[in-house]
Write an enzyme that holds these catalytic residues in place. Structure first.
Site, mmCIF file in Angstrom:
data_model
loop_
_atom_site.group_PDB
_atom_site.id
_atom_site.type_symbol
_atom_site.label_atom_id
_atom_site.label_comp_id
_atom_site.label_asym_id
_atom_site.label_seq_id
_atom_site.Cartn_x
_atom_site.Cartn_y
_atom_site.Cartn_z
ATOM 1 C CE LYS A 44 -0.372 -0.324 5.049
ATOM 2 N NZ LYS A 44 -1.231 -0.784 6.172
ATOM 3 N NE ARG A 143 -6.801 -0.080 10.675
ATOM 4 C CZ ARG A 143 -5.558 -0.189 10.196
ATOM 5 N NH1 ARG A 143 -4.765 0.868 10.164
ATOM 6 N NH2 ARG A 143 -5.098 -1.343 9.774
ATOM 7 C CE1 TYR A 265 10.069 32.007 5.188
ATOM 8 C CE2 TYR A 265 10.538 29.655 4.977
ATOM 9 C CZ TYR A 265 10.163 30.866 4.407
ATOM 10 O OH TYR A 265 9.896 30.941 3.071
ATOM 11 C CG MET A 313 7.695 23.724 0.372
ATOM 12 S SD MET A 313 6.796 24.671 -0.863
ATOM 13 C CE MET A 313 5.602 25.519 0.148
HETATM 14 C C1 LIG Z 1 -0.421 -1.716 6.897
HETATM 15 C C2 LIG Z 1 -0.957 -3.046 7.268
HETATM 16 C C3 LIG Z 1 -0.106 -4.152 7.386
HETATM 17 C C4 LIG Z 1 1.393 -4.026 7.357
HETATM 18 O O1 LIG Z 1 1.819 -3.559 8.617
HETATM 19 P P1 LIG Z 1 3.360 -3.381 8.980
HETATM 20 O O2 LIG Z 1 3.320 -2.968 10.404
HETATM 21 O O3 LIG Z 1 3.899 -2.355 8.074
HETATM 22 O O4 LIG Z 1 4.010 -4.702 8.774
HETATM 23 C C5 LIG Z 1 -0.674 -5.397 7.584
HETATM 24 N N1 LIG Z 1 -2.019 -5.536 7.688
HETATM 25 C C6 LIG Z 1 -2.875 -4.482 7.620
HETATM 26 C C7 LIG Z 1 -4.322 -4.716 7.762
HETATM 27 C C8 LIG Z 1 -2.368 -3.212 7.424
HETATM 28 O O5 LIG Z 1 -3.208 -2.161 7.378
#
Ligand SMILES: *Cc1c(COP(=O)(O)O)cnc(C)c1O
Length: 370
Positions: A44, A143, A265, A313
């Protein structure tokens, strides 16, 4: 791919180097840890910013066949680049309207609610074909996934002919990076109850941290993300993974200033003695968070060069007084991530986690795949 050469100029502002051989070794390390179970790959957010296509094809060559993304749009983009034998799963679930595209492209949704189950069964009915799915259960994170009160309904639904082939069931650990958290055992015990209620399905459970909680967490398929990319799976423990990413940023200007000089800044830093400063070509738009202002550092030949004043930035001012005069000039590179500074070091200085640093590394660096 070398953008500088392609575009016909040299001297990129920064170089993000991604070592695919190390990525492959990290995968093998994790696969060995979970054997005889298998290791999937969570790709992802463009494989945590490293490039989902390159990462996925590297891991496919290492034997990985299960790839997880978060959003459906990520699956749409990645799917054409994956071999047929690889399966792509969408963690965030089945959004209304995605059904036809998912079926056509062979993208497998993670079913997180009864609503999504009904959506997918009616898609199966309309299309007159069986459809694959993964079922996610919430074991205590609140979640994503089916809550406990929906499990009885689901049991009934599974007894009827649904047109869905459940490939496996899964859940996600909320505190897996903390080996001392009692939540791990709570979630594992809940997953064991669920496995008792749905014994017909294989289980997918551990993320990176979960893999290092021991055999009881491994199941048939693990879902590592951060550990593949070199991040530490467990807080406060030696990192068993090798770093995949290094980042070097170019100096664009240097100067020598007297005591009492205002820097950056808001003039949050004022020199207390004669100092040499350098401005480097990356800032918060490149993922070097503004919270690193006056806190973080970069390295040159192993010498720590503190960030002074606010992160801008597109640039950061560093104090290079510790480097011999002439040791750094425009075009010289300083290390942001590399042998002297890990992702975890930068994350600590920024007050965040390695995940946020990694996924935030911007698109203005020249990327080099090794
Ligand atoms: C992001 C995610 C993972 C991977 O988690 P890591 O801690 O990066 O290994 C696995 N399962 C779900 C559902 C996730 O959202």
């Amino acid at each position: 791919m070398n953008h500088a050469t392609e575009e016909g100029f040299g001297g990129a502002s920064g170089y993000l180097t991604i070592d695919l051989a190390i990525l492959a070794r990290n995968y093998q390390r994790l696969a060995a840890e979970v054997a005889p179970g298998r290791a999937a790959a969570v790709v992802k957010a463009d494989a945590y910013g490293l490039g989902a296509e390159r990462v996925s094809s590297t891991l496919y060559a290492e034997g990985c066949r299960h790839f997880f993304v978060a959003h459906f749009v990520e699956a749409l983009r990645l799917k054409p680049h994956l071999p047929e034998e690889a399966t792509l799963f969408v963690l965030n679930g089945l959004q209304p309207g995605n059904e036809t595209a998912a079926v056509e492209r062979g993208i497998v949704p993670v079913i997180n609610t009864l609503e999504q189950w009904y959506q997918w069964t009616s898609a199966a009915e309309v299309l007159g074909r069986r459809l694959p799915a993964v079922l996610q259960f919430d074991t205590g994170m609140s979640r994503l996934g089916l809550p406990p009160e929906d499990r009885a309904t689901l049991t009934g639904l599974l007894e009827a002919e649904s047109g869905i082939d459940v490939l496996f069931i899964m859940s996600h650990l909320a505190s897996a990076d903390d080996i001392d958290s009692g939540q791990n055992e709570d979630q594992r015990a809940e997953m064991e109850r669920i496995t008792g209620e749905f014994p017909q399905f294989p289980v997918c459970f551990a993320n990176s941290g979960g893999i290092f909680l021991g055999k009881a967490y491994h199941s048939v398929l693990a879902r590592p993300g951060i550990a593949l990319y070199g991040g530490a799976p467990t807080v406060g423990q030696a990192n068993p993974m090798e770093p995949v990413v290094s980042l070097d940023v170019a100096v664009v200007q240097t100067r020598t200033v007297p005591s009492g000089t205002r820097v950056g800044y808001g003039a949050t830093h004022v020199t207390t003695g004669k100092a040499r400063l350098a401005t480097i070509a990356a800032g918060y738009a490149d993922g070097l968070l503004r919270s690193l202002s006056g806190r973080g550092a970069v390295y040159h030949d192993g010498v720590r060069l503190p960030i002074v004043g606010r992160v801008s930035m597109d640039s950061i001012i560093i104090d290079i007084s510790a480097v011999p005069e002439g040791g750094l000039a425009p075009g010289s590179l300083v290390e942001v991530l590399g042998p002297h500074q890990t992702l975890e070091d930068v994350a600590r200085d920024a007050g965040t986690i390695a995940y946020e640093i990694l996924t935030g590394l911007g698109h203005r660096y020249e990327r080099r795949y090794r």
